[in-house]
Motif scaffolding. Structure first.
Motif, PDB file in Angstrom:
ATOM      1  N   ARG A 231       0.802  -1.230   0.000  1.00  0.00           N
ATOM      2  CA  ARG A 231       0.000   0.000   0.000  1.00  0.00           C
ATOM      3  C   ARG A 231       0.832   1.276   0.000  1.00  0.00           C
ATOM      4  NH1 ARG A 231      -4.871  -2.065  -1.531  1.00  0.00           N
ATOM      5  NH2 ARG A 231      -5.571  -3.680  -0.076  1.00  0.00           N
ATOM      6  N   ASN A 232       2.070   1.201   0.449  1.00  0.00           N
ATOM      7  CA  ASN A 232       2.883   2.404   0.635  1.00  0.00           C
ATOM      8  C   ASN A 232       3.891   2.640  -0.481  1.00  0.00           C
ATOM      9  OD1 ASN A 232       1.599   2.956   3.138  1.00  0.00           O
ATOM     10  ND2 ASN A 232       2.865   1.397   4.104  1.00  0.00           N
ATOM     11  N   GLY A 233       3.739   1.955  -1.600  1.00  0.00           N
ATOM     12  CA  GLY A 233       4.575   2.216  -2.765  1.00  0.00           C
ATOM     13  C   GLY A 233       6.026   1.812  -2.572  1.00  0.00           C
ATOM     14  N   ASP A 234       6.900   2.508  -3.275  1.00  0.00           N
ATOM     15  CA  ASP A 234       8.335   2.233  -3.226  1.00  0.00           C
ATOM     16  C   ASP A 234       8.861   2.701  -1.866  1.00  0.00           C
ATOM     17  OD1 ASP A 234      10.962   1.699  -3.770  1.00  0.00           O
ATOM     18  OD2 ASP A 234      11.198   3.247  -5.303  1.00  0.00           O
ATOM     19  N   ASN A 235       9.147   1.764  -0.990  1.00  0.00           N
ATOM     20  CA  ASN A 235       9.454   2.090   0.401  1.00  0.00           C
ATOM     21  C   ASN A 235      10.730   1.371   0.826  1.00  0.00           C
ATOM     22  OD1 ASN A 235       9.505   2.669   3.113  1.00  0.00           O
ATOM     23  ND2 ASN A 235       7.437   1.943   3.550  1.00  0.00           N
ATOM     24  N   PRO A 236      11.897   1.943   0.501  1.00  0.00           N
ATOM     25  CA  PRO A 236      13.154   1.258   0.826  1.00  0.00           C
ATOM     26  C   PRO A 236      13.362   1.068   2.323  1.00  0.00           C
ATOM     27  CG  PRO A 236      13.572   3.497   0.065  1.00  0.00           C
ATOM     28  CD  PRO A 236      12.137   3.224  -0.211  1.00  0.00           C
ATOM     29  N   GLU A 237      12.789   1.956   3.140  1.00  0.00           N
ATOM     30  CA  GLU A 237      12.951   1.806   4.586  1.00  0.00           C
ATOM     31  C   GLU A 237      12.255   0.542   5.084  1.00  0.00           C
ATOM     32  OE1 GLU A 237      14.676   2.912   8.165  1.00  0.00           O
ATOM     33  OE2 GLU A 237      15.000   3.622   6.119  1.00  0.00           O
ATOM     34  N   TYR A 238      11.086   0.250   4.520  1.00  0.00           N
ATOM     35  CA  TYR A 238      10.400  -0.997   4.875  1.00  0.00           C
ATOM     36  C   TYR A 238      11.251  -2.204   4.507  1.00  0.00           C
ATOM     37  CZ  TYR A 238       7.565  -5.110   3.989  1.00  0.00           C
ATOM     38  OH  TYR A 238       7.112  -6.403   3.933  1.00  0.00           O
ATOM     39  N   VAL A 239      11.795  -2.207   3.296  1.00  0.00           N
ATOM     40  CA  VAL A 239      12.611  -3.336   2.853  1.00  0.00           C
ATOM     41  C   VAL A 239      13.826  -3.494   3.767  1.00  0.00           C
ATOM     42  CG1 VAL A 239      14.025  -4.242   0.959  1.00  0.00           C
ATOM     43  CG2 VAL A 239      11.821  -3.170   0.467  1.00  0.00           C
ATOM     44  N   ARG A 240      14.481  -2.386   4.075  1.00  0.00           N
ATOM     45  CA  ARG A 240      15.655  -2.436   4.954  1.00  0.00           C
ATOM     46  C   ARG A 240      15.283  -2.993   6.328  1.00  0.00           C
ATOM     47  NH1 ARG A 240      16.864   2.431   4.306  1.00  0.00           N
ATOM     48  NH2 ARG A 240      18.405   2.122   2.650  1.00  0.00           N
ATOM     49  N   ASN A 241      14.164  -2.520   6.871  1.00  0.00           N
ATOM     50  CA  ASN A 241      13.757  -2.974   8.196  1.00  0.00           C
ATOM     51  C   ASN A 241      13.315  -4.427   8.193  1.00  0.00           C
ATOM     52  OD1 ASN A 241      14.304  -0.559   9.491  1.00  0.00           O
ATOM     53  ND2 ASN A 241      12.240   0.251   9.191  1.00  0.00           N
ATOM     54  N   MET A 242      12.624  -4.849   7.139  1.00  0.00           N
ATOM     55  CA  MET A 242      12.193  -6.241   7.072  1.00  0.00           C
ATOM     56  C   MET A 242      13.401  -7.166   6.983  1.00  0.00           C
ATOM     57  SD  MET A 242       9.419  -8.015   7.240  1.00  0.00           S
ATOM     58  CE  MET A 242       8.998  -9.757   7.050  1.00  0.00           C
ATOM     59  N   LEU A 243      14.392  -6.794   6.205  1.00  0.00           N
ATOM     60  CA  LEU A 243      15.592  -7.610   6.105  1.00  0.00           C
ATOM     61  C   LEU A 243      16.352  -7.650   7.432  1.00  0.00           C
ATOM     62  CD1 LEU A 243      16.890  -6.595   2.562  1.00  0.00           C
ATOM     63  CD2 LEU A 243      15.584  -8.619   3.217  1.00  0.00           C
ATOM     64  N   ALA A 244      16.357  -6.520   8.133  1.00  0.00           N
ATOM     65  CA  ALA A 244      16.987  -6.487   9.444  1.00  0.00           C
ATOM     66  C   ALA A 244      16.257  -7.408  10.421  1.00  0.00           C
ATOM     67  CB  ALA A 244      17.010  -5.060   9.970  1.00  0.00           C
ATOM     68  N   TRP A 245      14.936  -7.370  10.373  1.00  0.00           N
ATOM     69  CA  TRP A 245      14.123  -8.246  11.228  1.00  0.00           C
ATOM     70  C   TRP A 245      14.430  -9.710  10.927  1.00  0.00           C
ATOM     71  CZ3 TRP A 245      11.004  -7.478  15.329  1.00  0.00           C
ATOM     72  CH2 TRP A 245      10.144  -8.524  15.699  1.00  0.00           C
ATOM     73  N   ILE A 246      14.512 -10.033   9.660  1.00  0.00           N
ATOM     74  CA  ILE A 246      14.828 -11.410   9.249  1.00  0.00           C
ATOM     75  C   ILE A 246      16.203 -11.824   9.772  1.00  0.00           C
ATOM     76  CG2 ILE A 246      15.424 -12.791   7.209  1.00  0.00           C
ATOM     77  CD1 ILE A 246      13.070 -11.249   5.797  1.00  0.00           C
ATOM     78  N   TYR A 247      17.167 -10.946   9.624  1.00  0.00           N
ATOM     79  CA  TYR A 247      18.519 -11.274  10.069  1.00  0.00           C
ATOM     80  C   TYR A 247      18.557 -11.506  11.575  1.00  0.00           C
ATOM     81  CZ  TYR A 247      23.565 -11.142  10.563  1.00  0.00           C
ATOM     82  OH  TYR A 247      24.870 -11.461  10.856  1.00  0.00           O
ATOM     83  N   GLU A 248      17.821 -10.690  12.301  1.00  0.00           N
ATOM     84  CA  GLU A 248      17.832 -10.820  13.757  1.00  0.00           C
ATOM     85  C   GLU A 248      17.130 -12.076  14.229  1.00  0.00           C
ATOM     86  OE1 GLU A 248      16.353  -8.428  17.784  1.00  0.00           O
ATOM     87  OE2 GLU A 248      15.985  -7.564  15.800  1.00  0.00           O
ATOM     88  N   HIS A 249      16.003 -12.437  13.607  1.00  0.00           N
ATOM     89  CA  HIS A 249      15.152 -13.491  14.149  1.00  0.00           C
ATOM     90  C   HIS A 249      15.319 -14.844  13.459  1.00  0.00           C
ATOM     91  CE1 HIS A 249      13.190 -10.827  16.972  1.00  0.00           C
ATOM     92  NE2 HIS A 249      13.140  -9.917  16.016  1.00  0.00           N
ATOM     93  N   GLU A 250      16.108 -14.926  12.424  1.00  0.00           N
ATOM     94  CA  GLU A 250      16.556 -16.178  11.824  1.00  0.00           C
ATOM     95  C   GLU A 250      15.419 -17.156  11.500  1.00  0.00           C
ATOM     96  OE1 GLU A 250      19.776 -17.941  13.944  1.00  0.00           O
ATOM     97  OE2 GLU A 250      20.741 -16.021  14.377  1.00  0.00           O
ATOM     98  N   PRO A 251      14.514 -16.786  10.604  1.00  0.00           N
ATOM     99  CA  PRO A 251      13.494 -17.745  10.178  1.00  0.00           C
ATOM    100  C   PRO A 251      14.118 -18.921   9.435  1.00  0.00           C
ATOM    101  CG  PRO A 251      13.521 -15.859   8.708  1.00  0.00           C
ATOM    102  CD  PRO A 251      14.442 -15.524   9.851  1.00  0.00           C
TER     103      PRO A 251
END
Length: 330
Positions: free
Chosen positions: A275-295
């Motif tokens: 919904r929020n269009g081109d949002n690099p901050e979301y992508v950066r934060n989601m990748l950071a979340w993934i790195y931290e929580h190790e799915p």
């Protein structure tokens, strides 16, 4: 979340081990971690490319675009139009099976509908009837046939994302019309598939992020029939900022806490822009979340508007995603 118009969408993308740890609820810029580092988390990077054989073919192109990053999670869906397709009829499963067997550490992730006509707009009253029939064993044989098909293809360790986004409003396999019988039906499906000789399936319980039509915890069928606690999480409300997506009721933090309490790994079978269009901050934060929580694995949805490879509408997000996955970056 977004409908399976993704059946016809051709695209792909993968997701990543790049990261950064959250401090005080705020996410800073993740460090440049090369993909595939031995000291990094054991996360399988994946993508939704296309439901059929083109999805397999695009894995190589995506890897090349990412500078040779290893893609270990192949992700697709069984069409939910007919029982024959849910039983594993599509020939594309052969292509996915060959891809999975080529490397011992790959994961094949398969979304499996619980009913035919899964996007047919079935009213709640009829959904409740179908759920009760499933709980009584009427459809067990369809899932036994699917299990035999997967074992016969040499992919008995497939990750089954069964009845995904069950807490939503749209799919026929939604939970809200009868949560108690829905849980019984899930249990019957798992029992039917596990009854097939040679199987080693893992079952992924993957709701939408947030409360949606029903709290997803009310649909949880039990630790003995769930191996992974997944979540489909797109950049859209509820949760206008990433921090809100983390802290909202039934959001990302609750998923992590719930999985920890039940002794399960987590996953992100679907994530991406919305919904929020081109949002690099979301992508950066989601990748950071993934790195931290190790799915166990994660898979970005890569057709417009969600994606970053074949969707040209998100160039800034694409740059962030590519930087984090490139083995040569940093």
């Amino acid at each position: 979340m977004p409908h399976r118009g993704r059946w016809l969408a051709g695209a792909c993308i993968s997701t990543v081990l790049a990261g950064l740890l959250a401090t005080g609820g705020a996410l800073a810029t993740p460090p440049h971690e090369p993909a595939g580092r031995d000291d990094g988390p054991d996360v399988a990077v994946g993508a939704y490319l296309h439901y059929g054989s083109p999805g397999v073919e695009r894995m190589e192109g995506l890897s090349h675009w990412l500078g040779g990053a290893e893609l270990r999670a192949g992700h697709t869906y069984l069409p939910g139009d007919t029982w024959r397709n849910i039983e594993g009829e599509p020939n594309s499963l052969d292509s996915w099976a060959r891809w999975r067997r080529a490397e011992a550490d790959r994961l094949f992730v398969l979304n499996v509908p619980m009913f035919e006509g899964n996007e047919a707009g079935v009213p709640d009253r009829r959904v409740a009837e179908l759920i009760r029939s499933g709980a009584q064993g009427r459809y067990d044989h369809h899932f036994q046939r699917l299990a035999r098909r997967l074992v016969g293809l040499g992919i008995p360790d497939t990750v089954i994302v069964l009845g995904w986004e069950m807490n939503g409003f749209n799919y026929t396999h939604r939970c809200r019309p009868d949560p108690e019988n829905w849980k019984k039906y899930w249990r019957r499906i798992v029992a039917a598939m596990r009854s097939v000789e040679g199987q080693d399936f893992r079952f992924d319980f993957a709701p939408n992020r947030g409360g949606d039509a029903i709290a997803w915890t009310r649909c949880y069928p039990g630790d003995d029939v769930v191996d992974i606690i997944g979540m489909d999480s797109y950049d859209q409300p509820p949760g206008h900022t990433f921090d809100e997506q983390v802290t909202q009721p039934y959001g990302l933090q609750q998923q992590v806490d719930f999985a920890r309490a039940h002794g399960k790994r987590i996953s992100y079978p679907e994530w991406g822009l919305f919904r929020n269009g081109d949002n690099p901050e979301y992508v950066r934060n989601m990748l950071a979340w993934i790195y931290e929580h190790e799915p166990l694995y994660h898979s970005i949805t890569d057709y417009c508007p969600h994606g970053v490879w074949q969707c040209g509408k998100n160039p800034r997000s694409s740059q962030v995603f590519r930087e984090f996955l490139s083995p040569d970056h940093g």
